[in-house]
Motif scaffolding. Structure first.
Motif, PDB file in Angstrom:
ATOM      1  N   TYR A   1      70.901  -5.995  47.632  1.00  0.00           N
ATOM      2  CA  TYR A   1      69.794  -6.832  47.189  1.00  0.00           C
ATOM      3  C   TYR A   1      69.762  -6.904  45.660  1.00  0.00           C
ATOM      4  CZ  TYR A   1      65.046  -8.365  46.237  1.00  0.00           C
ATOM      5  OH  TYR A   1      63.957  -9.045  45.742  1.00  0.00           O
ATOM      6  N   HIS A   2      69.913  -5.767  45.015  1.00  0.00           N
ATOM      7  CA  HIS A   2      69.878  -5.735  43.555  1.00  0.00           C
ATOM      8  C   HIS A   2      71.181  -6.240  42.940  1.00  0.00           C
ATOM      9  CE1 HIS A   2      65.976  -3.971  43.536  1.00  0.00           C
ATOM     10  NE2 HIS A   2      66.373  -2.997  44.321  1.00  0.00           N
TER      11      HIS A   2
ATOM     12  N   LYS B   1      72.524  -8.921  43.632  1.00  0.00           N
ATOM     13  CA  LYS B   1      72.418 -10.377  43.478  1.00  0.00           C
ATOM     14  C   LYS B   1      72.215 -10.756  42.019  1.00  0.00           C
ATOM     15  CE  LYS B   1      69.079 -10.948  46.427  1.00  0.00           C
ATOM     16  NZ  LYS B   1      68.058 -11.547  47.300  1.00  0.00           N
ATOM     17  N   SER B   2      71.669  -9.830  41.225  1.00  0.00           N
ATOM     18  CA  SER B   2      71.421 -10.091  39.811  1.00  0.00           C
ATOM     19  C   SER B   2      72.669  -9.892  38.953  1.00  0.00           C
ATOM     20  CB  SER B   2      70.316  -9.168  39.291  1.00  0.00           C
ATOM     21  OG  SER B   2      69.129  -9.378  40.011  1.00  0.00           O
TER      22      SER B   2
ATOM     23  N   GLN C   1      76.583  -1.086  35.890  1.00  0.00           N
ATOM     24  CA  GLN C   1      76.040  -1.717  37.091  1.00  0.00           C
ATOM     25  C   GLN C   1      75.268  -0.704  37.934  1.00  0.00           C
ATOM     26  OE1 GLN C   1      79.850  -3.084  38.443  1.00  0.00           O
ATOM     27  NE2 GLN C   1      79.601  -5.125  37.552  1.00  0.00           N
TER      28      GLN C   1
ATOM     29  N   ILE D   1      71.212  -0.919  38.867  1.00  0.00           N
ATOM     30  CA  ILE D   1      70.703  -0.853  40.241  1.00  0.00           C
ATOM     31  C   ILE D   1      69.776   0.353  40.410  1.00  0.00           C
ATOM     32  CG2 ILE D   1      71.373  -0.506  42.660  1.00  0.00           C
ATOM     33  CD1 ILE D   1      73.874  -2.254  41.977  1.00  0.00           C
TER      34      ILE D   1
ATOM     35  N   ARG E   1      67.825   1.655  38.120  1.00  0.00           N
ATOM     36  CA  ARG E   1      66.531   1.300  37.513  1.00  0.00           C
ATOM     37  C   ARG E   1      65.746   0.375  38.429  1.00  0.00           C
ATOM     38  NH1 ARG E   1      69.790   0.736  32.973  1.00  0.00           N
ATOM     39  NH2 ARG E   1      69.771  -1.524  33.202  1.00  0.00           N
ATOM     40  N   LYS E   2      66.412  -0.621  39.002  1.00  0.00           N
ATOM     41  CA  LYS E   2      65.738  -1.569  39.890  1.00  0.00           C
ATOM     42  C   LYS E   2      65.216  -0.861  41.138  1.00  0.00           C
ATOM     43  CE  LYS E   2      66.285  -5.744  38.300  1.00  0.00           C
ATOM     44  NZ  LYS E   2      65.151  -6.597  38.024  1.00  0.00           N
ATOM     45  N   ALA E   3      66.040  -0.028  41.743  1.00  0.00           N
ATOM     46  CA  ALA E   3      65.636   0.674  42.968  1.00  0.00           C
ATOM     47  C   ALA E   3      64.489   1.626  42.672  1.00  0.00           C
ATOM     48  CB  ALA E   3      66.824   1.428  43.561  1.00  0.00           C
TER      49      ALA E   3
ATOM     50  N   SER F   1      62.219   1.307  40.277  1.00  0.00           N
ATOM     51  CA  SER F   1      60.989   0.549  40.031  1.00  0.00           C
ATOM     52  C   SER F   1      60.420   0.001  41.336  1.00  0.00           C
ATOM     53  CB  SER F   1      61.216  -0.575  39.018  1.00  0.00           C
ATOM     54  OG  SER F   1      62.029  -1.588  39.571  1.00  0.00           O
ATOM     55  N   ASP F   2      61.276  -0.372  42.276  1.00  0.00           N
ATOM     56  CA  ASP F   2      60.798  -0.829  43.588  1.00  0.00           C
ATOM     57  C   ASP F   2      60.072   0.293  44.309  1.00  0.00           C
ATOM     58  OD1 ASP F   2      61.866  -3.301  43.191  1.00  0.00           O
ATOM     59  OD2 ASP F   2      63.475  -3.099  44.668  1.00  0.00           O
TER      60      ASP F   2
ATOM     61  N   SER G   1      60.863   3.037  50.138  1.00  0.00           N
ATOM     62  CA  SER G   1      62.251   2.766  49.825  1.00  0.00           C
ATOM     63  C   SER G   1      62.921   2.222  51.067  1.00  0.00           C
ATOM     64  CB  SER G   1      62.939   4.033  49.347  1.00  0.00           C
ATOM     65  OG  SER G   1      64.281   3.791  49.107  1.00  0.00           O
TER      66      SER G   1
END
Length: 101
Positions: free
Chosen positions: A24-25, A27-28, A48, A52, A54-56, A58-59, A66
């Motif tokens: 999912y992350h 995709k960016s 990379q 990912i 950092r994104k995971a 923050s989610d 999670s």
């Protein structure tokens, strides 16, 4: 391969999320920046991986969850009588799925 490269599965296992959560992350990340190992498996470099992570993180911080699917169903029937009968049914699933084929 270098120690700094990880597969999607390795990163997912490290973060405690599913491979789909990592994808999912991804995709960016521009496709042309993704590399494959000698077996044809996508590997992520350290930048990379950190993106990912950092994104995971923050989610997880925002939702407190999670890779947890949220689904629900609400079956509400409203009926009333006056001179005309009003009847309706609403099937709404939070997951985005409907009961219609």
């Amino acid at each position: 391969m270098s120690e700094n490269l990880k597969t999607i599965k390795e990163l997912a296992d490290e973060l405690g999320v599913s491979k789909q959560g990592v994808r999912y992350h991804m995709k960016s990340i521009p496709q042309e920046e993704l590399k494959k190992n000698n077996k044809g498996i996508v590997v992520l470099n350290i930048e990379q991986q950190n993106f990912i992570k950092r994104k995971a993180k923050s989610d997880t911080a925002v939702s407190g969850k999670s890779d947890t699917a949220v689904s629900g169903k609400s079956d509400t029937v409203v009926s009333g009588k006056s001179d005309t009968a009003v009847s309706g049914k609403s099937d709404t699933a939070v997951s985005g799925k409907s009961d219609t084929a």
